[in-house]
Design an enzyme around this catalytic site. Structure first.
Site, mmCIF file in Angstrom:
data_model
loop_
_atom_site.group_PDB
_atom_site.id
_atom_site.type_symbol
_atom_site.label_atom_id
_atom_site.label_comp_id
_atom_site.label_asym_id
_atom_site.label_seq_id
_atom_site.Cartn_x
_atom_site.Cartn_y
_atom_site.Cartn_z
ATOM 1 N N ARG A 106 0.828 -1.202 0.000
ATOM 2 C CA ARG A 106 0.000 0.000 0.000
ATOM 3 C C ARG A 106 0.860 1.249 0.000
ATOM 4 O O ARG A 106 1.896 1.305 0.649
ATOM 5 C CB ARG A 106 -0.900 0.036 1.237
ATOM 6 C CG ARG A 106 -1.751 1.300 1.312
ATOM 7 C CD ARG A 106 -2.512 1.387 2.629
ATOM 8 N NE ARG A 106 -1.637 1.429 3.796
ATOM 9 C CZ ARG A 106 -0.967 2.514 4.171
ATOM 10 N NH1 ARG A 106 -1.029 3.624 3.485
ATOM 11 N NH2 ARG A 106 -0.195 2.477 5.245
ATOM 12 N N VAL A 107 0.422 2.237 -0.769
ATOM 13 C CA VAL A 107 0.989 3.587 -0.675
ATOM 14 C C VAL A 107 -0.169 4.541 -0.442
ATOM 15 O O VAL A 107 -1.295 4.279 -0.860
ATOM 16 C CB VAL A 107 1.777 3.996 -1.934
ATOM 17 C CG1 VAL A 107 3.044 3.183 -2.074
ATOM 18 C CG2 VAL A 107 0.919 3.874 -3.178
ATOM 19 N N SER A 108 0.119 5.653 0.220
ATOM 20 C CA SER A 108 -0.942 6.607 0.539
ATOM 21 C C SER A 108 -1.295 7.501 -0.635
ATOM 22 O O SER A 108 -2.427 7.880 -0.825
ATOM 23 C CB SER A 108 -0.527 7.478 1.731
ATOM 24 O OG SER A 108 -0.358 6.670 2.875
ATOM 25 N N THR A 109 -0.271 7.859 -1.429
ATOM 26 C CA THR A 109 -0.511 8.769 -2.541
ATOM 27 C C THR A 109 0.319 8.356 -3.731
ATOM 28 O O THR A 109 1.260 7.576 -3.612
ATOM 29 C CB THR A 109 -0.122 10.218 -2.176
ATOM 30 O OG1 THR A 109 1.292 10.250 -1.924
ATOM 31 C CG2 THR A 109 -0.862 10.685 -0.945
ATOM 32 N N GLN B 33 4.346 9.300 -3.478
ATOM 33 C CA GLN B 33 5.263 8.829 -2.452
ATOM 34 C C GLN B 33 6.621 8.489 -3.046
ATOM 35 O O GLN B 33 6.745 8.109 -4.209
ATOM 36 C CB GLN B 33 4.691 7.602 -1.733
ATOM 37 C CG GLN B 33 3.648 7.958 -0.697
ATOM 38 C CD GLN B 33 3.355 6.797 0.233
ATOM 39 O OE1 GLN B 33 3.184 5.682 -0.206
ATOM 40 N NE2 GLN B 33 3.318 7.068 1.512
#
Length: 200
Positions: free
Chosen positions: A7-10, A13
């Site tokens: 997972r990445v938030s944006t 990143q």
């Protein structure tokens, strides 16, 4: 079955935190792992891909993540997720730490690590907010969010070009400013002019 979650938030990143990097780290250890990945902030409980993955996990499966904060950045939520998986007989392997153990000491370690991850995130958010406040003080034209694709000078020229009798379509192509923006800005300018006339 081995499942990997990335997972990445944006979208923006850093590369070292990217989805592909996480995926390769997991596959390097478990080459036949089934990978689930998504771009979603860790502060939200309702992560569609993560929820789908959790629903698939069965007794004897292993969930693999590169770092503990890929599961959650909220300590309470993280503990609930891990406890739920332990209760279902699912093993959890955090590559940066190792296999998490369903023991008193293991659960204590998990709680501490999740709390540290949450603290680091809060510190990062505080620094980001502080940076925005400084930017607002030093730059009266500062606006949060994505910067516009045009400068005030270019917009002014585009409006003048329109006022000289040119079409919106032609102005849009020449100045690379959307028709919607041109309409809105011209309307705002006309409204200001009318207000000034009314005062006079």
């Amino acid at each position: 079955m081995i499942y990997g979650y990335c997972r990445v938030s944006t979208n923006g990143q850093a590369h070292k935190f990217g989805l592909e990097q996480q995926k390769q780290e997991i596959l390097k250890r478990y080459e036949h792992a089934q990978i689930f990945q998504e771009k979603y902030t860790g502060t939200k409980v309702d992560r569609p891909v993560f929820n789908e993955l959790i629903s698939k996990l069965e007794f004897g499966d292993t969930l693999v993540v590169t770092k503990l904060d890929r599961l959650a950045r909220n300590t309470v939520e993280g503990i609930d997720i891990i406890k739920s998986l332990f209760d279902r007989g699912v093993a959890i392997h955090v590559l940066a730490i190792g296999l998490l153990e369903n023991t008193t000491m293991g659960q204590l370690l998990i709680t501490i690590l999740l709390a540290v991850a949450e603290m680091e995130r809060n510190v990062m958010l505080e620094r980001t907010q502080a940076g925005k406040e400084i930017a607002k003080i030093n730059n009266p034209n500062y606006r949060e969010g994505r910067p516009p694709k045009y400068t005030p000078e270019r917009l002014e020229k585009a409006i003048k070009f329109l006022e000289d009798g040119n079409s919106y379509s032609k102005t849009e192509k020449i100045y690379n400013i959307s028709r919607a923006t041109l309409h809105r800005k011209k309307k705002e300018k006309d409204s200001k002019i009318n207000d000034c006339k009314a005062v006079l």
